[in-house]
Scaffold this motif. Structure first.
Motif, PDB file in Angstrom:
ATOM      1  N   ILE A   1       0.727  -0.868  -0.025  1.00  0.00           N
ATOM      2  CA  ILE A   1      -0.031   0.103  -0.040  1.00  0.00           C
ATOM      3  C   ILE A   1       0.862   1.229  -0.262  1.00  0.00           C
ATOM      4  O   ILE A   1       0.434   2.424  -0.270  1.00  0.00           O
ATOM      5  CB  ILE A   1      -1.106   0.003   1.287  1.00  0.00           C
ATOM      6  CG1 ILE A   1      -2.124   1.081   0.970  1.00  0.00           C
ATOM      7  CG2 ILE A   1      -0.084   0.185   2.470  1.00  0.00           C
ATOM      8  CD1 ILE A   1      -2.843   0.832  -0.153  1.00  0.00           C
TER       9      ILE A   1
ATOM     10  N   PRO B   1      -3.358   5.235   3.617  1.00  0.00           N
ATOM     11  CA  PRO B   1      -3.273   6.121   2.737  1.00  0.00           C
ATOM     12  C   PRO B   1      -4.376   7.181   3.307  1.00  0.00           C
ATOM     13  O   PRO B   1      -5.282   6.953   4.469  1.00  0.00           O
ATOM     14  CB  PRO B   1      -4.512   5.436   1.561  1.00  0.00           C
ATOM     15  CG  PRO B   1      -3.945   4.034   1.702  1.00  0.00           C
ATOM     16  CD  PRO B   1      -3.640   3.635   3.008  1.00  0.00           C
TER      17      PRO B   1
ATOM     18  N   SER C   1      -4.232  -5.265   2.235  1.00  0.00           N
ATOM     19  CA  SER C   1      -5.192  -4.117   2.659  1.00  0.00           C
ATOM     20  C   SER C   1      -4.595  -3.407   3.780  1.00  0.00           C
ATOM     21  O   SER C   1      -4.125  -4.168   4.818  1.00  0.00           O
ATOM     22  CB  SER C   1      -6.358  -4.775   3.194  1.00  0.00           C
ATOM     23  OG  SER C   1      -7.305  -3.664   3.733  1.00  0.00           O
ATOM     24  N   CYS C   2      -4.463  -1.967   3.977  1.00  0.00           N
ATOM     25  CA  CYS C   2      -3.863  -1.456   5.004  1.00  0.00           C
ATOM     26  C   CYS C   2      -5.036  -1.848   6.355  1.00  0.00           C
ATOM     27  O   CYS C   2      -4.315  -1.606   7.354  1.00  0.00           O
ATOM     28  CB  CYS C   2      -3.667  -0.036   4.898  1.00  0.00           C
ATOM     29  SG  CYS C   2      -5.185   0.915   5.129  1.00  0.00           S
ATOM     30  N   GLY C   3      -5.927  -1.947   6.122  1.00  0.00           N
ATOM     31  CA  GLY C   3      -6.788  -2.496   7.199  1.00  0.00           C
ATOM     32  C   GLY C   3      -7.763  -1.245   7.757  1.00  0.00           C
ATOM     33  O   GLY C   3      -8.396  -1.411   8.669  1.00  0.00           O
ATOM     34  N   GLN C   4      -7.583   0.032   6.928  1.00  0.00           N
ATOM     35  CA  GLN C   4      -8.349   1.159   7.748  1.00  0.00           C
ATOM     36  C   GLN C   4      -9.797   1.157   7.446  1.00  0.00           C
ATOM     37  O   GLN C   4     -10.608   1.049   7.998  1.00  0.00           O
ATOM     38  CB  GLN C   4      -8.098   2.486   7.040  1.00  0.00           C
ATOM     39  CG  GLN C   4      -6.603   3.183   7.388  1.00  0.00           C
ATOM     40  CD  GLN C   4      -6.756   4.471   6.540  1.00  0.00           C
ATOM     41  OE1 GLN C   4      -7.024   5.414   7.369  1.00  0.00           O
ATOM     42  NE2 GLN C   4      -6.106   4.525   5.631  1.00  0.00           N
ATOM     43  N   CYS C   5     -10.187   0.776   5.999  1.00  0.00           N
ATOM     44  CA  CYS C   5     -11.674   0.808   5.695  1.00  0.00           C
ATOM     45  C   CYS C   5     -12.160  -0.486   5.747  1.00  0.00           C
ATOM     46  O   CYS C   5     -11.986  -1.859   5.566  1.00  0.00           O
ATOM     47  CB  CYS C   5     -11.946   1.137   4.357  1.00  0.00           C
ATOM     48  SG  CYS C   5     -10.548   2.498   3.584  1.00  0.00           S
TER      49      CYS C   5
ATOM     50  N   CYS D   1     -12.771  -2.727   2.531  1.00  0.00           N
ATOM     51  CA  CYS D   1     -11.478  -3.457   2.074  1.00  0.00           C
ATOM     52  C   CYS D   1     -10.936  -4.400   2.933  1.00  0.00           C
ATOM     53  O   CYS D   1     -10.713  -5.382   2.639  1.00  0.00           O
ATOM     54  CB  CYS D   1     -10.383  -2.220   1.886  1.00  0.00           C
ATOM     55  SG  CYS D   1      -9.061  -2.732   1.240  1.00  0.00           S
TER      56      CYS D   1
ATOM     57  N   THR E   1     -14.374   2.856  -0.493  1.00  0.00           N
ATOM     58  CA  THR E   1     -13.299   2.903   0.340  1.00  0.00           C
ATOM     59  C   THR E   1     -12.426   4.366   0.303  1.00  0.00           C
ATOM     60  O   THR E   1     -12.895   4.964  -0.438  1.00  0.00           O
ATOM     61  CB  THR E   1     -12.245   1.763   0.038  1.00  0.00           C
ATOM     62  OG1 THR E   1     -12.029   1.768  -1.357  1.00  0.00           O
ATOM     63  CG2 THR E   1     -13.060   0.455   0.413  1.00  0.00           C
ATOM     64  N   ILE E   2     -11.220   4.316   1.189  1.00  0.00           N
ATOM     65  CA  ILE E   2     -10.549   5.556   0.880  1.00  0.00           C
ATOM     66  C   ILE E   2      -9.931   5.469  -0.332  1.00  0.00           C
ATOM     67  O   ILE E   2      -9.678   6.518  -0.930  1.00  0.00           O
ATOM     68  CB  ILE E   2      -9.728   5.726   2.250  1.00  0.00           C
ATOM     69  CG1 ILE E   2     -10.833   6.022   3.531  1.00  0.00           C
ATOM     70  CG2 ILE E   2      -8.769   6.741   2.208  1.00  0.00           C
ATOM     71  CD1 ILE E   2     -10.043   6.076   4.781  1.00  0.00           C
ATOM     72  N   CYS E   3      -9.043   4.589  -0.617  1.00  0.00           N
ATOM     73  CA  CYS E   3      -8.056   4.304  -1.792  1.00  0.00           C
ATOM     74  C   CYS E   3      -8.625   3.369  -2.803  1.00  0.00           C
ATOM     75  O   CYS E   3      -9.573   2.865  -2.625  1.00  0.00           O
ATOM     76  CB  CYS E   3      -6.624   4.489  -1.219  1.00  0.00           C
ATOM     77  SG  CYS E   3      -6.255   2.582  -1.177  1.00  0.00           S
TER      78      CYS E   3
ATOM     79  N   LEU F   1      -7.076   0.733  -3.706  1.00  0.00           N
ATOM     80  CA  LEU F   1      -6.876  -0.562  -3.336  1.00  0.00           C
ATOM     81  C   LEU F   1      -8.093  -1.233  -3.218  1.00  0.00           C
ATOM     82  O   LEU F   1      -8.388  -2.216  -3.501  1.00  0.00           O
ATOM     83  CB  LEU F   1      -6.062  -0.687  -2.354  1.00  0.00           C
ATOM     84  CG  LEU F   1      -5.573  -2.510  -2.142  1.00  0.00           C
ATOM     85  CD1 LEU F   1      -4.034  -2.332  -1.294  1.00  0.00           C
ATOM     86  CD2 LEU F   1      -6.678  -2.967  -1.092  1.00  0.00           C
ATOM     87  N   GLY F   2      -9.043  -0.544  -2.398  1.00  0.00           N
ATOM     88  CA  GLY F   2     -10.356  -1.343  -2.426  1.00  0.00           C
ATOM     89  C   GLY F   2     -11.062  -1.609  -3.616  1.00  0.00           C
ATOM     90  O   GLY F   2     -11.102  -2.975  -3.822  1.00  0.00           O
TER      91      GLY F   2
HETATM   92  S1  SF4 Z   1      -9.166   0.762   0.621  1.00  0.00           S
HETATM   93 FE1  SF4 Z   1      -8.840   1.597   2.649  1.00  0.00          FE
HETATM   94  S2  SF4 Z   1      -8.331  -0.192   3.753  1.00  0.00           S
HETATM   95 FE2  SF4 Z   1      -8.027  -0.613   1.595  1.00  0.00          FE
HETATM   96  S3  SF4 Z   1      -5.867  -0.242   1.527  1.00  0.00           S
HETATM   97 FE3  SF4 Z   1      -7.103   1.710   0.767  1.00  0.00          FE
HETATM   98  S4  SF4 Z   1      -7.325   2.909   2.506  1.00  0.00           S
HETATM   99 FE4  SF4 Z   1      -6.416   0.805   3.399  1.00  0.00          FE
END
Ligand code: SF4
Ligand SMILES: Cc1cc2nc3c(=O)[nH]c(=O)nc-3n(C[C@H](O)[C@H](O)[C@H](O)COP(=O)(O)O)c2cc1C
Ligand code: FES
Lengths: 203, 867, 434
Positions: free
Chosen positions: C171, C189, C346-350, C353, C399-401, C403-404
């Protein structure tokens, strides 16, 4: 009282000096702490916390976000076998199984002689030489079981000590000096330019 | 700034036009307009992070309508928002389903069950069935992450409220996210437990049962609880709380989001000392602070013996009457733990019945009461929004924790300036704009440096740069500046700081002052006249003269004062000069009115049991002069009475009537005779009260969002006040406000003579710790283990000079003897100084500071010796 | 037939074993462009880049010149170079940092000059141990050579470059996560708006983030002019590009070829390039731009390798990585492995995701390894839809970024294109391929 050896502490201080804020040196400092202890010891974490101006809980939590930091001792050689898409198509899973058998340790575990830790890696960005294998984050480019076995033999015999140093991503990364740009001067120039622009715009 | 044009923007929410403040968060604008957007991670007292994604709504943008987090998006004019479309609903259902995927669904055994935002939202928005057939994530449960808090990681929904609280609000990230992705967990460091004095707040704001408080765990189910709104009296900030009980047993205290005071936060001492109230009732040792005093006692054959109220009152009256025959024959000490009404009743008794002026609610550890009254008073809000705050206090996190949070937020979040007179260890140091090291005895020199442009007095521990910056920030007249003034060093004569204060007040006439006196209702007690020259209703009597605590102690030692009425049983635990105090009590007759036991009772002839916090009705006044209600939740044990009743009955023994038959009547009398808003506050138990002397628009308290403050049942169900939290003076038209003191009334002493420190000695700074040795800490099983370890802190220069390092034990030679204590490094302690916590005990549990403290000296020097 | 007439812009030194040394760099035209740039006005350098229409090579394909000019108003404080390259099957930045670190450094200095920043950071993936050594050596050499530090080559311009190691987290390639990592934090992110780190980037100050390959193109552009670059390629996709070709091809590797003039088929089958599919099997699918991208079937092999051309067909050229799946490949297994990657990274925030990636991965695992149910297929699609509503490309997101919404790409593509394979997996109780 520093937990870091003199040389590591000095490198750490030089690194901190490279950044506008001390905390920015977190990742390089954690690499150094791991270079010294082989993993992130409580003492190493405490020293990084002190140098970056935060708490041990925060440093530990930050370190655990990243795959390359270990909170427990690991083998002298961390062997990573990629099984991501390109390597999967080239037999990465089979290579990982083979590695597990050869090294005598499960994926994620350390061999009983403490020499090897085996990991299933995500893509290591060397997909044309697949399946990709790294030892201590050096590409070893062994794509067949036989090549892997002779690599292990070489590692055991210490024949690869130069190419694959034990622990330390930054072990051979040395900056030859600090920062040179005359920052104060530039900042002053910037400020006057900004002011000039501001007066121009208000007119 | 005064005449900013207040423009509003118009947004459309579900087709309806809504007015909003520019820059306001969409979630708040929508809520004000009656559209509640579901949420988890959003908390109104912290910066939004937008991670849980529960609050997604459709917002029109250049790429058409897209899903955006309402908690993070700021409104702008013309914004078109839809919160109830199919798309929004699907997204929200999806989030709930994802959250529940790995959630253990152990609601029946979970502390949060019944008051759980996740449970509530699931009912409101979830699909009702699970499609998740996989094995759930497993963690060892629960883990003890600190002395008071347990963590069940399986229940965590990663909303980051607790970690944000720790880093953003408390400024001390002792817990942090560790790991990544769905393995992410909240964790402390194995080498440093979660021992923040604010740890309980994380439990309160956790929207699931992941964080639980050890003292409350499994003690009740939410639907068994009854609650009242009240005021915390652990310190004098006066945080608003709800007190909950199950039957007649106190179970939990939660912070109420009071805009002018505590923003919903509490310190752990305030939150968890409730078990000292119905504490260890089974112990009957009256000399232990953990014991509740429930029956009247008189001394018979040298032993305290339980008797009837009638007998005890008769004996007390006999003692006091006899002593009152002589001038200065009787006096009273204490009263800071009383309600205003209790203090008023005792004031009437003391002046009206006993005819004494020797009354002091402070134990000699505060500041001159007349000086405090004469300083222009700032509110907490004014301090927390002042562009410049100057602190002349001990470590505020240790003394007045929530004031610390307010000031820290002001500095960190709103980038306002704090100038700190740094007497020793201080938690504000890292956020202060200027920090001026001050050694014992130097406060006045520093004030001099701040008030004059001339060259710096010699010997100060800072330079022209720092003082110049401080002067520049304070400005010419001190306009907009708030001085927070306390008693940073118990081992320094109060006169040192008082001289400095007078100088500052005279030089900066537009500055305001917030007194950081720390003991519960000390401000109220002084406002009710429990001080020689003060009178009820924040009044002042210029011609009066009486003796303060130190003078009374001397008078008792010399035999001149023959009896003392102690309002509270903790004199010996609080007075600086314990040595003299014991002598004094031994030579006088002692009547104690108290709810708690303690060493002081060893000297008591009569003990009258009083109701304590959560058992009695009344009002209290906090440091800013805010009068709020304290509400009883349980019935006092045994035969303990409220103070108003005790004072009235005692007066009756003298054949007199105080004219106070109830708390309401006392509150009415105070308000009608002085304008002091006790009755208004009492009548409005669930408001933020009334600030003495302030006239302002009543501010509406924001409706309580159970998502933000789970556990506190909402307004309608529990009758909590959505009503005015006003800062208006009560409308007591018939009152004659008494005259208050002005600077001219402050008695100027002969000046303090600060002796020069000799080169071999260290000046002592005796500072306060939150987890001290007081009744609350001793009486609370949950907290008693947390009392700080006795340590002498020194700068590294002084450690090196002495040739010792952290952990070494040294002999400390003071004016009255020798104490042995371990040393530790702390570079916040100025060179040439050593800092030690008040109430420190040595290895054998004996008050270690007794050989050192001498209240007759301006400063105290010690020599340290290694053996 | 592939069109291979274009000059090699970033891979010109590849035949030299010592291509990473300053000596070789100087002897092959190194630092000529920088000297030229220093004689120009900074704005004019930026204009050349603008004219070159150089699309960012990190994945999003935003024109570098446009990104810079959007910022002209507020002086840029930092230049951050993204060398985190962790998108699966992407390995072209690895090639550049190990083989031609000086070209990268020169590109950074040129960009810094155009932006007038005095501090640049190169964020390199932590697993590039050798790359870190080589780029640090190149930076050291550049200081020594007068190309970095105070008053570069005697000009008024000064610049410091700091090489910053990552530590293993995909990420951190996302530019705001990268900035967080550079601030010493977890690579979470940042939530948008602001949409560009340009506004509030490193330490809250205006920051430009560009990819390693984007930077490596700059010496050539300055030396030959933006117009010369723009003359190559076609449409919005100008110049050449490094394509990382992997999977079931005879010659996997990094190839620099002209954009648009070549097609997927050219890259995969030309004997000087991919050399065809192993054992001459048929192509089942290709992943056109990193595992975040939706898949193409063999019917799109003749699509030109151009950003807009690929976008029109509902996918992206992304990071320039092309993976070939042949008819021996189990698409369920491939999609499962890709989801496993996202779940680990996954960074784990959202919530969608973090939980969605793990859930989808576990359902995919069951399908591949036994235990799959027929209803799982639609469950997968619905879970995907809860992360990327509508399952369109470019995606909508909860999601925030990004990746989701990248998580669904492979699963959705695989189900859409090869539903029968999924059904077969359910029927067989696991992978029919064995
Ligand atoms: S979508 Fe959200 S949880 Fe997934 S990597 Fe991006 S910021 Fe992190
Ligand atoms: C999940 C994710 C991972 C990314 N990884 C990388 C990467 O490894 N390298 C990279 O250069 N850009 C990566 N990007 C794109 C960057 O965010 C950014 O757009 C790019 O570095 C900008 O450089 P460019 O304009 O030169 O392409 C990633 C983006 C996302 C959303
Ligand atoms: S994302 Fe808005 S409340 Fe969590």
């Amino acid at each position: 009282m520093s937990h870091f050896r003199v040389e590591i502490r000095q490198r750490a201080e030089e690194l901190v000096a490279l950044y506008p804020r001390a905390r920015s040196a977190m990742l390089p400092l954690l690499h150094l702490a791991q270079e010294q202890d082989g993993y992130l010891s409580d003492e190493g974490i405490a020293e990084v916390a002190e140098m970056t101006g935060t708490t041990p809980a925060d440093v530990r939590g930050t370190a655990l976000f990243y795959d390359m930091f270990y909170l427990e001792p690991v083998g002298k050689y961390v062997v990573g076998v990629c099984t991501n898409i390109a390597c999967l198509l080239a037999g990465g899973e089979e290579m990982l199984e083979h590695a597990s058998a050869t090294l005598g340790c499960a994926v994620g575990a350390t061999s009983s002689d403490g020499l090897f830790t085996l990991e299933e890696s995500e893509c290591l960005a060397d997909c044309n030489i697949a399946p990709c294998v790294q030892v201590n984050h050096r590409y070893v480019r062994t794509t067949t079981p036989e090549a892997f076995d002779s690599l292990v033999a070489d590692l055991r015999a210490g024949r690869l000590d130069h190419d694959v140093p034990s622990h330390g991503t930054l072990i051979r990364v040395r900056r030859s000096g600090g920062l040179h740009a005359p920052r104060a001067e530039v900042a002053a120039q910037r400020a006057s330019a900004r002011e000039a622009r501001a007066t121009r715009e208000t007119k | 700034m005064a005449d900013v044009i207040r423009t509003t923007v118009t947004i459309t929410v579900n087709g309806r036009a809504v007015e909003a403040q520019p820059g306001e968060l969409l979630i708040e604008a929508a809520e004000r307009a009656g559209t509640y957007v579901p949420r988890f991670c959003y908390h109104p007292r912290m910066e939004p992070v937008g991670v849980c994604r529960m609050c997604l709504v459709e917002v029109d943008g250049p790429r058409g309508a897209t899903l955006q987090p309402a908690c993070y998006l700021k409104v702008n004019d013309g914004m078109n928002v839809v919160t109830d479309s199919e798309k929004v609903k699907k997204a929200q259902d999806g989030v709930i389903e994802f959250l529940l995927a790995n959630h253990p669904l152990d609601c029946p055994v979970c502390d949060k069950g019944g008051e759980c935002p996740l449970q509530d939202q699931t009912l409101a928005h979830g699909s009702g069935e699970t499609r998740f057939v996989e094995e759930k994530r497993h963690f060892v449960k629960p883990v003890e992450i600190g002395e008071l808090v347990l963590l069940d990681r399986e229940r965590c929904i990663q909303c980051a409220r607790c970690t944000r609280f720790a880093s953003e609000v408390a400024g001390d990230p002792q817990i942090a996210f560790a790991g990544r992705g769905d393995l992410i967990e909240v964790a402390p460091s194995p080498t440093q437990p979660f021992d923040s004095v604010f740890s309980g707040n994380t439990v309160q704001i956790c929207p699931v049962g992941a964080l639980t408080a050890k003292p409350y765990r499994f003690s009740a189910r939410p639907w068994d609880l009854e609650q009242v709104e009240s005021t915390c009296t652990t310190c004098s900030v006066g945080c608003r709380i709800v007190v909950q009980s199950s039957g007649n047993r106190l179970t939990r205290v939660l912070g109420v989001d009071s805009d002018p005071v505590n923003h919903g936060w509490l310190c752990d001492k305030g939150r968890f000392t409730l078990d000292s109230v119905d504490g260890n009732e089974d112990t009957s040792d009256p000399f232990s602070a953990a014991t509740r005093i429930t029956e009247p006692m008189v001394r018979r054959d040298g032993r305290l013996t339980k008797v009837s109220w009638g007998e005890a009152l008769g004996e007390a009256a006999r003692i006091l009457r006899e002593a009152a025959n002589e001038p200065h024959g009787v006096g009273a000490i204490g009263g800071a733990a009383l309600t205003n009404e209790g203090a008023f009743a005792w004031e009437r008794f003391l002046r009206g019945v006993l005819g004494t002026e020797d009354i002091d609610a402070q134990y000699g550890d505060g500041l001159d009461a007349v000086l405090i009254q004469s300083l222009p008073r700032a509110t907490i809000d004014e301090a927390a929004t002042a562009p410049v705050v100057v602190t002349l206090t001990g470590d505020l996190r240790e003394e007045l924790p929530i004031l610390f949070l307010r000031l820290r937020e002001s500095a960190v979040r709103y980038r306002r300036s704090i100038i700190e007179l740094a007497f020793g260890r201080s938690s504000l140091r890292s956020v202060a704009r200027v920090s001026l090291p001050v050694r014992p005895g130097e406060a006045n020199l520093v004030a001099q440096a701040l008030t004059h442009d001339g060259p710096l007095p010699l010997g100060l521990a800072f330079g022209e740069g720092e003082i110049g910056e401080a002067r520049r920030l304070i400005g010419e007249s001190g306009e907009g500046v708030v001085f927070v003034v306390g008693r940073p060093n118990m081992a320094e004569s109060a006169a040192v700081l008082e001289t400095a204060l007078r100088r500052l007040a005279e030089r900066f006439p537009l500055a305001k002052f917030l007194p950081a006196l720390r003991r519960s209702n000390v401000v109220g007690a002084l406002d009710m006249g429990l001080s020689p020259r003060l009178r009820p209703g924040r009044g002042f009597e210029p011609l009066a003269s009486g003796r303060d605590t130190r003078e009374q102690i001397e008078a008792m030692r010399s035999g001149e004062q023959r009896a003392v009425l102690l309002l509270g049983g903790c004199l010996l635990g609080n007075v600086l000069d314990v040595f003299s105090a014991r002598e004094a009590l031994a030579s006088a007759n002692v009547v104690v009115v108290t709810g708690h036991g303690g060493a002081t009772l060893e000297f008591a002839n009569v003990v009258l049991p009083a109701a304590v916090q959560h058992e009695r009705l009344g009002t209290v006044t906090n440091i800013e002069g805010r009068v709020t209600c304290v509400t009883p939740k349980i019935v006092a044990p045994g035969s303990a009475w409220p103070d108003v009743a005790i004072a009235a009955e005692l007066a009756r023994e003298f054949g007199q009537s105080l004219g106070l038959s109830s708390v309401e009547q006392a509150a009415r009398t105070i308000q009608e005779s002085t304008g002091y808003p006790t009755l208004s506050a009492l009548a409005d138990a669930s408001s933020d009260g009334y600030v003495v002397g302030h006239r302002g628009e009543p501010a509406l308290r924001r409706a309580l969002d159970p998502m933000a403050f789970p556990g506190i049942r909402s307004t309608e169900t529990a009758g909590l006040g959505a009503r005015a939290g006003a800062t208006t003076l009560a409308d007591a038209t018939s009152s004659v406000a008494p005259r208050s003191a002005t600077m001219a009334d402050v008695r100027v002493g002969t000046g303090v003579d600060v002796p020069l420190a000799d080169a071999y000695s260290l000046l002592v700074n005796v500072s306060r710790r939150l987890y001290d040795d007081g009744i609350a800490m001793q009486g609370s099983p949950a907290l008693s283990n947390l009392r700080a370890v006795t340590t002498l802190y020194l700068n590294h220069f002084d450690l090196d000079r002495l040739g010792v390092t952290t952990g070494d034990v040294v002999n400390m030679n003071g004016p009255r003897g020798v104490a042995r204590m371990p040393v530790a490094l702390d570079n916040a302690v100025p060179r040439g100084t050593t800092e030690v916590a008040f109430g420190s005990r040595d290895a054998s549990g004996v008050d270690a500071l007794r050989p050192i403290l001498d209240a007759s000296k301006a400063t105290i020097q010690v020599r340290l010796e290694t053996q | 037939m592939a069109t291979l007439s274009a000059p090699r812009i970033v891979s010109s030194r590849s035949e030299f074993a010592d291509s990473h040394t300053l000596a070789r760099y100087l002897s092959t035209g190194g630092y000529v462009a920088l000297r030229k740039a220093l004689t120009m006005f900074p704005e004019d350098v930026a204009t050349e880049v603008d004219e070159a229409s150089l699309l960012g090579r990190g994945g999003a394909g935003f024109p570098a010149g446009r990104k810079w000019s959007m910022l002209r108003k507020s002086p840029v404080s930092y230049l951050v170079v993204n060398g985190d390259e962790s998108e699966p099957a992407t390995f072209k930045d690895h090639y550049l940092v190990e083989r031609d670190p000086h070209q990268l450094v020169e590109g950074i200095i040129i960009a810094a000059y155009a932006l007038q920043v005095t501090q640049a950071f190169v964020f390199l993936r932590g697993e590039f141990a050798l790359g870190l050594e080589r780029v640090q050596q190149a930076v050291n050499d550049a200081y020594e050579h007068g190309a970095l530090g105070s008053r570069i080559f005697g000009s008024e311009f000064s610049l410091d470059v700091v090489v910053h190691p990552g530590a293993g987290a995909y990420i951190c390639g996302e530019e705001t996560a990268l900035i967080e990592a550079l601030e010493g934090k977890r690579g979470f992110p940042r939530i948008k708006p602001p949409f560009f780190p340009a506004v509030t980037g490193l330490y809250g100050e205006p920051t430009v983030v560009n990819n390693v390959e984007t930077m490596s193109n700059l010496p050539w552009i300055v030396e030959h002019g933006g117009a010369a670059f723009a003359a190559l390629g076609g449409g919005r996709s100008t110049g050449t590009r490094l394509f990382a070709l992997a999977g079931r091809v005879r010659n996997p590797g990094v190839y620099e070829i002209e954009m648009v003039k070549n097609t997927f088929r050219d890259l995969i089958y030309d004997l000087q390039l991919g050399g065809g599919v192993i054992d001459d099997r048929a192509i089942k699918a290709i992943i056109p731009g990193g595992v975040s991208a939706p898949w193409f079937g063999p019917d799109l092999l003749d699509l030109p390798l151009g950003q807009d051309e690929v976008a029109e067909k509902g996918s992206m050229l992304g990071s320039g990585s092309i993976v070939v799946l042949d008819d021996t490949t189990c698409v369920v297994r491939a999609a499962w492995r890709i989801t496993k990657f996202f779940s680990r990274e996954s960074c784990g925030q959202c919530t969608p995701c973090r939980e969605g990636s793990g859930w989808i991965e576990r359902v995919m695992y069951r399908l591949e390894h036994g235990g799959g149910r027929m209803e799982d297929i639609d469950l997968l699609l619905d879970l995907c839809d809860n992360i990327a509503p509508g399952l369109t490309w470019p995606p909508q997101q909860t999601t925030i970024c990004v990746l989701g919404p990248s998580i669904p790409s492979s699963v959705h593509s695989a189900i859409q294109m090869f539903r029968d394979d999924f059904v077969a997996h359910v029927r067989r109780g696991g992978c029919p391929h064995g």
